[in-house]
Design an enzyme around this catalytic site. Structure first.
Site, PDB file in Angstrom:
ATOM      1  N   LEU A 156       0.866  -1.175   0.000  1.00  0.00           N
ATOM      2  CA  LEU A 156       0.000   0.000   0.000  1.00  0.00           C
ATOM      3  C   LEU A 156       0.903   1.225   0.000  1.00  0.00           C
ATOM      4  O   LEU A 156       1.972   1.214   0.607  1.00  0.00           O
ATOM      5  CB  LEU A 156      -0.889   0.024   1.251  1.00  0.00           C
ATOM      6  CG  LEU A 156      -1.886  -1.125   1.436  1.00  0.00           C
ATOM      7  CD1 LEU A 156      -2.587  -0.992   2.788  1.00  0.00           C
ATOM      8  CD2 LEU A 156      -2.913  -1.147   0.310  1.00  0.00           C
ATOM      9  N   ASP A 157       0.476   2.279  -0.670  1.00  0.00           N
ATOM     10  CA  ASP A 157       1.249   3.521  -0.655  1.00  0.00           C
ATOM     11  C   ASP A 157       1.372   4.031   0.777  1.00  0.00           C
ATOM     12  O   ASP A 157       0.553   3.721   1.650  1.00  0.00           O
ATOM     13  CB  ASP A 157       0.568   4.583  -1.513  1.00  0.00           C
ATOM     14  CG  ASP A 157       0.580   4.234  -2.988  1.00  0.00           C
ATOM     15  OD1 ASP A 157       1.458   3.459  -3.405  1.00  0.00           O
ATOM     16  OD2 ASP A 157      -0.302   4.728  -3.721  1.00  0.00           O
ATOM     17  N   LYS A 158       2.389   4.839   0.999  1.00  0.00           N
ATOM     18  CA  LYS A 158       2.651   5.386   2.333  1.00  0.00           C
ATOM     19  C   LYS A 158       1.391   5.976   2.962  1.00  0.00           C
ATOM     20  O   LYS A 158       1.081   5.704   4.130  1.00  0.00           O
ATOM     21  CB  LYS A 158       3.741   6.463   2.243  1.00  0.00           C
ATOM     22  CG  LYS A 158       3.995   7.211   3.546  1.00  0.00           C
ATOM     23  CD  LYS A 158       5.010   8.326   3.368  1.00  0.00           C
ATOM     24  CE  LYS A 158       5.170   9.129   4.651  1.00  0.00           C
ATOM     25  NZ  LYS A 158       6.135  10.243   4.494  1.00  0.00           N
ATOM     26  N   THR A 165      -1.783   5.545   2.139  1.00  0.00           N
ATOM     27  CA  THR A 165      -2.992   4.725   2.057  1.00  0.00           C
ATOM     28  C   THR A 165      -3.049   3.838   3.293  1.00  0.00           C
ATOM     29  O   THR A 165      -2.058   3.211   3.666  1.00  0.00           O
ATOM     30  CB  THR A 165      -2.987   3.857   0.787  1.00  0.00           C
ATOM     31  OG1 THR A 165      -2.965   4.708  -0.361  1.00  0.00           O
ATOM     32  CG2 THR A 165      -4.214   2.966   0.724  1.00  0.00           C
ATOM     33  N   ARG A 225      -5.195   5.526  -7.943  1.00  0.00           N
ATOM     34  CA  ARG A 225      -4.972   6.962  -8.051  1.00  0.00           C
ATOM     35  C   ARG A 225      -4.888   7.398  -9.511  1.00  0.00           C
ATOM     36  O   ARG A 225      -5.466   8.419  -9.910  1.00  0.00           O
ATOM     37  CB  ARG A 225      -3.696   7.342  -7.303  1.00  0.00           C
ATOM     38  CG  ARG A 225      -3.750   6.972  -5.824  1.00  0.00           C
ATOM     39  CD  ARG A 225      -2.389   7.013  -5.163  1.00  0.00           C
ATOM     40  NE  ARG A 225      -1.848   8.374  -5.100  1.00  0.00           N
ATOM     41  CZ  ARG A 225      -0.622   8.662  -4.701  1.00  0.00           C
ATOM     42  NH1 ARG A 225       0.213   7.673  -4.337  1.00  0.00           N
ATOM     43  NH2 ARG A 225      -0.207   9.900  -4.663  1.00  0.00           N
TER      44      ARG A 225
END
Length: 312
Positions: A135-137, A139, A234
């Site tokens: 997961l992105d930082k 998120t 995104r």
């Protein structure tokens, strides 16, 4: 190393060498086994063979496997984890916003991988401490971790075969009329190489979405990933001109709906990240085959933002 000797059982007769081997030694990924076959580290009845070569019942395989991966060079750190599920094969973590998953330049400490190695030091023997998707930082939400090499290989295969179900809550700018599917290839941005974009030469990417709730000027979507490209949600939502709220990379500055109150404006200005939360996760247990499902509520910052918006 001494070679490992295996024999093809009746139920695998006629299969490709790489597929049969993946079932005989599930602790290794199929891609790794294919590379060993191509490198001549796998002998079929005493001779090198291609990954596609069919195998017969009773055929002898000689596997010159490399040693287990060395202990991770990432340092263990005593960081609290919100563990939603744990057994000898799996961990399911609810990752908070702001936590980086893997160490990288500028983020060598304080990552999920650092925390996992402290939680279970045996994860040093599993690639990337068992993290099979990210997961992105900024998120938040659910993420599965493999605790054994066998579980790691099984989960990597399940992700590749789209058998892991991941559903997100996404707050986007604009009032979306209905759900749909986005099928648009994703690759590196042609100018800004730190960003991703919909490009003709990118990798296939599919995202499904449906409306969960409408607000004045915004829509809360439930988004399901069919593929797992970098920044996929995104990029895809930006491609349809409904960027995630708070996404400075792909959405630009904050957008205020017409007639927005001071409270709404303040809540939007204060929200520090993209409004994306991995709410639901479903998969088959790599050992038992049992269907497992988890769900977690969004963190407080996203709940507060939603509470400040005006429902339709």
């Amino acid at each position: 190393m001494k070679p490992r000797h295996l024999q093809i059982p009746a139920h695998l007769a006629g299969q490709r060498l790489d597929r049969a081997l993946a079932q005989l030694v599930p602790e290794y990924s199929r891609s790794r086994l294919q590379q060993w076959i191509r490198d001549g580290q796998v002998l079929l009845d005493g001779a090198p063979a291609a990954p596609r070569a069919p195998v017969a019942e009773g055929a002898q395989i000689e596997l010159h496997a490399e040693p287990p991966p060395p202990a991770s060079t990432v340092l263990a750190e005593p960081i609290d984890l919100d563990v939603r599920y744990s057994d000898t094969h799996l961990l399911v973590i609810n990752k908070p916003p702001g936590m980086v998953v893997h160490p990288a330049a500028g983020n060598r400490a304080g990552t999920l991988q650092n925390a996992l190695l402290h939680h279970d030091p045996a994860l040093a023997g599993v690639p990337r401490a068992g993290i099979v998707h990210r997961l992105d930082k900024d998120t938040s939400g659910l993420l599965v971790v493999a605790r054994t090499l066998q579980a790691h290989s099984a989960l990597v295969r399940a992700l590749a075969e789209r058998r892991v179900k991941r559903e997100y809550l996404a707050l986007v700018a604009g009032e979306v009329v209905a759900g749909g599917r986005i099928e648009a290839a994703i690759g590196r941005h042609p100018v800004d190489r730190k960003r991703m974009a919909v490009t003709a030469g990118g990798k296939a990417a599919v995202t499904d979405y449906r409306v969960a709730r409408r607000y004045q000027g915004f829509t809360l979507l439930r988004v399901r990933l069919q593929t797992g490209r970098t920044h996929q949600i995104r990029v895809h939502l930006k491609h349809l001109s409904m960027p995630l709220v708070g996404d400075r990379t792909y959405g630009g500055r904050a957008r205020y709906p017409r007639g927005a109150t001071a409270e709404v404006r303040a809540a939007l200005d204060a929200f520090p990240r993209q409004a994306l939360h991995a709410e639901r996760l479903g998969l088959e247990h790599p050992q038992s085959g049992e269907a497992l499902h988890w769900e977690c509520q969004p963190p407080g910052d996203l709940c507060e933002l939603l509470a400040a918006l005006t429902p339709r």
